[in-house]
Design a protein around this motif. Structure first.
Motif, PDB file in Angstrom:
ATOM      1  N   ASP A 151       0.840  -1.581  -0.024  1.00 51.10           N
ATOM      2  CA  ASP A 151      -0.438  -0.070   0.006  1.00 51.10           C
ATOM      3  C   ASP A 151       0.397   1.459  -0.183  1.00 51.10           C
ATOM      4  O   ASP A 151       0.543   2.616  -0.414  1.00 51.10           O
ATOM      5  CB  ASP A 151      -1.074  -0.106   1.067  1.00 51.10           C
ATOM      6  CG  ASP A 151      -1.317  -1.318   1.260  1.00 51.10           C
ATOM      7  OD1 ASP A 151      -2.488  -1.765   0.510  1.00 51.10           O
ATOM      8  OD2 ASP A 151      -2.046  -1.661   2.225  1.00 51.10           O
ATOM      9  N   GLU A 152       1.744   1.157   0.321  1.00 47.28           N
ATOM     10  CA  GLU A 152       2.779   2.233   0.656  1.00 47.28           C
ATOM     11  C   GLU A 152       4.287   2.459   0.044  1.00 47.28           C
ATOM     12  O   GLU A 152       4.994   3.450  -0.121  1.00 47.28           O
ATOM     13  CB  GLU A 152       3.361   2.604   1.767  1.00 47.28           C
ATOM     14  CG  GLU A 152       2.495   3.429   3.244  1.00 47.28           C
ATOM     15  CD  GLU A 152       1.677   1.372   4.222  1.00 47.28           C
ATOM     16  OE1 GLU A 152       2.152   0.233   3.572  1.00 47.28           O
ATOM     17  OE2 GLU A 152       0.996   1.412   4.331  1.00 47.28           O
ATOM     18  N   ASP A 153       4.014   1.018  -0.815  1.00 50.93           N
ATOM     19  CA  ASP A 153       5.284   1.402  -2.546  1.00 50.93           C
ATOM     20  C   ASP A 153       6.579   1.599  -1.512  1.00 50.93           C
ATOM     21  O   ASP A 153       7.587   1.966  -2.388  1.00 50.93           O
ATOM     22  CB  ASP A 153       4.697   2.035  -3.209  1.00 50.93           C
ATOM     23  CG  ASP A 153       5.494   1.766  -4.832  1.00 50.93           C
ATOM     24  OD1 ASP A 153       5.889   0.551  -4.325  1.00 50.93           O
ATOM     25  OD2 ASP A 153       6.161   2.598  -5.057  1.00 50.93           O
ATOM     26  N   VAL A 154       6.458   0.723  -0.554  1.00 56.29           N
ATOM     27  CA  VAL A 154       7.906   0.782   0.207  1.00 56.29           C
ATOM     28  C   VAL A 154       8.520  -0.519   0.378  1.00 56.29           C
ATOM     29  O   VAL A 154       7.606  -1.515   0.445  1.00 56.29           O
ATOM     30  CB  VAL A 154       8.480   1.939   1.346  1.00 56.29           C
ATOM     31  CG1 VAL A 154       8.016   3.223   0.673  1.00 56.29           C
ATOM     32  CG2 VAL A 154       7.013   0.882   2.450  1.00 56.29           C
ATOM     33  N   TYR A 155       9.740  -0.766   0.940  1.00 57.62           N
ATOM     34  CA  TYR A 155       9.940  -2.702   1.196  1.00 57.62           C
ATOM     35  C   TYR A 155      11.200  -2.246   2.581  1.00 57.62           C
ATOM     36  O   TYR A 155      11.876  -1.250   2.043  1.00 57.62           O
ATOM     37  CB  TYR A 155      10.043  -3.017   0.262  1.00 57.62           C
ATOM     38  CG  TYR A 155      12.292  -3.012  -0.204  1.00 57.62           C
ATOM     39  CD1 TYR A 155      13.306  -3.214   0.288  1.00 57.62           C
ATOM     40  CD2 TYR A 155      11.909  -1.764  -1.638  1.00 57.62           C
ATOM     41  CE1 TYR A 155      14.490  -2.872  -0.525  1.00 57.62           C
ATOM     42  CE2 TYR A 155      12.999  -1.291  -2.032  1.00 57.62           C
ATOM     43  CZ  TYR A 155      14.615  -2.092  -1.377  1.00 57.62           C
ATOM     44  OH  TYR A 155      15.618  -1.564  -2.085  1.00 57.62           O
ATOM     45  N   ILE A 263       7.739   3.689   7.746  1.00 51.11           N
ATOM     46  CA  ILE A 263       7.144   4.162   6.543  1.00 51.11           C
ATOM     47  C   ILE A 263       7.595   4.839   5.962  1.00 51.11           C
ATOM     48  O   ILE A 263       8.087   4.743   4.598  1.00 51.11           O
ATOM     49  CB  ILE A 263       5.599   3.895   5.874  1.00 51.11           C
ATOM     50  CG1 ILE A 263       5.263   2.789   6.758  1.00 51.11           C
ATOM     51  CG2 ILE A 263       5.555   4.070   4.574  1.00 51.11           C
ATOM     52  CD1 ILE A 263       5.208   1.627   6.639  1.00 51.11           C
ATOM     53  N   GLN A 264       7.712   6.041   6.138  1.00 49.53           N
ATOM     54  CA  GLN A 264       8.465   7.263   6.408  1.00 49.53           C
ATOM     55  C   GLN A 264       9.970   6.907   5.895  1.00 49.53           C
ATOM     56  O   GLN A 264      10.296   7.597   5.401  1.00 49.53           O
ATOM     57  CB  GLN A 264       8.025   9.059   6.878  1.00 49.53           C
ATOM     58  CG  GLN A 264       8.466  10.007   6.438  1.00 49.53           C
ATOM     59  CD  GLN A 264       8.113  10.446   5.135  1.00 49.53           C
ATOM     60  OE1 GLN A 264       6.544  10.125   4.496  1.00 49.53           O
ATOM     61  NE2 GLN A 264       8.726  10.579   4.163  1.00 49.53           N
ATOM     62  N   GLY A 265      10.461   6.687   6.947  1.00 46.16           N
ATOM     63  CA  GLY A 265      11.275   6.927   7.332  1.00 46.16           C
ATOM     64  C   GLY A 265      11.824   5.596   6.024  1.00 46.16           C
ATOM     65  O   GLY A 265      13.019   5.648   5.488  1.00 46.16           O
ATOM     66  N   LEU A 266      11.445   5.004   5.884  1.00 41.94           N
ATOM     67  CA  LEU A 266      11.998   3.831   4.706  1.00 41.94           C
ATOM     68  C   LEU A 266      11.658   4.212   3.301  1.00 41.94           C
ATOM     69  O   LEU A 266      12.818   4.333   2.731  1.00 41.94           O
ATOM     70  CB  LEU A 266      10.653   2.259   4.623  1.00 41.94           C
ATOM     71  CG  LEU A 266      11.059   1.589   5.330  1.00 41.94           C
ATOM     72  CD1 LEU A 266      10.008   0.274   5.765  1.00 41.94           C
ATOM     73  CD2 LEU A 266      12.351   1.183   5.467  1.00 41.94           C
ATOM     74  N   ASP A 268      12.363   7.581   3.445  1.00 38.51           N
ATOM     75  CA  ASP A 268      13.559   9.192   3.074  1.00 38.51           C
ATOM     76  C   ASP A 268      15.176   8.187   2.430  1.00 38.51           C
ATOM     77  O   ASP A 268      15.984   8.656   2.296  1.00 38.51           O
ATOM     78  CB  ASP A 268      13.303   9.017   5.191  1.00 38.51           C
ATOM     79  CG  ASP A 268      12.238  10.081   5.156  1.00 38.51           C
ATOM     80  OD1 ASP A 268      11.546  10.980   3.485  1.00 38.51           O
ATOM     81  OD2 ASP A 268      11.625  10.698   6.599  1.00 38.51           O
ATOM     82  N   ALA A 269      14.918   6.931   3.123  1.00 33.31           N
ATOM     83  CA  ALA A 269      15.630   5.657   2.978  1.00 33.31           C
ATOM     84  C   ALA A 269      16.242   5.644   2.109  1.00 33.31           C
ATOM     85  O   ALA A 269      17.650   4.738   1.318  1.00 33.31           O
ATOM     86  CB  ALA A 269      16.230   4.691   3.784  1.00 33.31           C
TER      87      ALA A 269
END
Length: 302
Positions: A151-155, A263-266, A268-269
Motif C-alpha cells: 500500500d505504501e510502495d516501500v520495502y 514507513i516514512q523512514g523507509l 526517506d532512506a
C-alpha cells in the motif's frame, strides 16, 4: 443408597479441588502454557484465543479419555487377577458385543468431534479480509526475508542471523539489529501474502500461534489483527537448508503513528518500490523451458 452417598462424598471434594486449582492458574497455565499470553494483557492477535481454546479443550478431552482408559486397565488387572488356589485358565470369551461397540463408537465420536472443531476454527482463521488495512508481501529466501509494504510502495530487507560477538561459538544469540524487521500497526487488519524465492519455507511468528508454508510458484495468505503492542520473534519453520536455524526475523507491533513514521523512514532512506518475483532463484516455469518469471515486477528497486 449407600453407594450414591459414597460417590457424592468423593465427587464433591474432587470437584472443589479442581475449581480451586483452576482459580489459581496463571494466564500461561489457563492457555496450556502456549507463548504470547501475559497477565492483564490481551492476546497478541485476534486469533490467538481461538487457537489456545482448541489446544486446551483438546487436551482436556484427551486427558479424560486417558483417565478412563487407565481406570479400566487397573480395574481389569485387580478384578480378574488370579486368586489363591485357582488353577488353569479363566473362562474364555470369544467376543463381547457391548464392549466392542463402545470401543468403536467412542473413538469415532472423538475423531469426528476433533475434525469438526478444527475445521470450524480453521475456517475462521483462514478467512481473508476483503479490505485489509495493510497488505504486505513477504518473501522467504535462503536464509532471510524481504517485506514489501504494497500500500505504501516501500520495502525492507535484511540478512540471516549473525552470531553476536559475545556468543561466537556458543550458538547462544544473534545480532538482533541485523535481522529483517516487519513492522505492523496495532488493531489494524493485516494481510500477508506469503511467497518463496527458492525452496519451501514457513512463516512463523511464535507468539501469534500460527504458521504457514511459503511455496515457490504459489501465493499463500495470512490474515489477522495484532491486538497488543510489543516485539516478537519470527522464524522459518520448514527445514530449508544449511542455515535454516539462522533464518530469523523480528516483528514489532506499534501504534499507528509509529507505523507511519517507520514507513516514512523507509521512504526517506530510498527503500521505495518492490522486491518482486524477478529476484527469485527459480527462473524457469515448469514444462515450458522459459527463463522469464510470470508476474515479475520490472520496476522493482535493487
Amino acid at each position: 443408597m449407600r453407594s450414591r452417598r459414597r460417590l457424592r462424598w468423593v465427587t464433591i471434594p474432587v470437584a472443589s479441588l479442581v475449581i480451586l486449582a483452576l482459580a489459581g492458574c496463571t494466564q500461561a497455565q489457563l492457555h496450556g502454557f502456549l507463548p504470547g499470553f501475559q497477565e492483564d494483557q490481551p492476546a497478541v492477535t485476534n486469533h490467538a484465543d481461538l487457537v489456545s481454546a482448541l489446544w486446551v479443550n483438546s487436551w482436556i478431552v484427551l486427558l479424560a479419555v486417558g483417565v478412563v482408559t487407565w481406570v479400566l486397565i487397573v480395574a481389569a488387572a485387580v478384578i480378574y487377577r488370579r486368586r489363591r488356589g485357582q488353577t488353569g485358565l479363566p473362562v474364555q470369551l470369544r467376543y463381547n458385543m457391548p464392549i466392542e461397540v463402545f470401543y468403536t463408537v467412542v473413538p469415532l465420536i472423538l475423531v469426528l468431534g476433533f475434525f469438526a472443531f478444527t475445521a470450524r476454527d480453521q475456517a475462521t482463521i483462514e478467512a481473508r479480509d476483503p479490505n485489509p488495512d495493510v497488505t504486505i508481501e513477504a518473501y522467504g529466501k535462503q536464509w532471510a526475508w524481504d517485506f514489501n509494504y504494497l500500500d505504501e510502495d516501500v520495502y525492507s530487507t535484511g540478512i540471516q542471523g549473525q552470531p553476536s560477538e559475545d556468543t561466537v561459538g556458543s550458538g547462544a544469540g544473534v545480532v538482533q539489529s541485523q535481522l529483517p524487521l516487519l513492522v505492523l500497526p496495532v488493531n489494524k487488519s493485516i494481510e500477508i501474502q506469503l511467497k518463496a524465492r527458492d525452496v519451501i519455507h514457513s512463516f512463523w511468528v511464535v507468539d501469534f500461534l500460527y504458521k504457514k508454508d511459503m511455496i515457490p510458484g504459489k501465493t499463500n495468505f495470512m490474515t489477522f489483527t495484532p491486538t497488543r503492542e510489543g516485539t516478537y520473534s519470527g522464524k522459518c519453520a520448514e527445514l530449508c537448508g544449511d542455515y535454516h536455524s539462522l533464518m530469523l526475523f523480528t516483528v514489532k507491533v506499534v501504534s499507528e503513528q509509529e507505523y507511519e513514521d517507520y514507513i516514512q523512514g523507509l521512504k526517506d532512506a530510498g527503500f521505495t518500490g518492490r522486491l518482486g518475483d524477478d529476484y527469485n532463484r527459480n527462473l524457469n516455469e515448469p514444462g515450458d523451458g522459459s527463463s522469464e518469471v510470470v508476474g515479475s515486477d520490472s520496476s522493482s528497486t535493487e
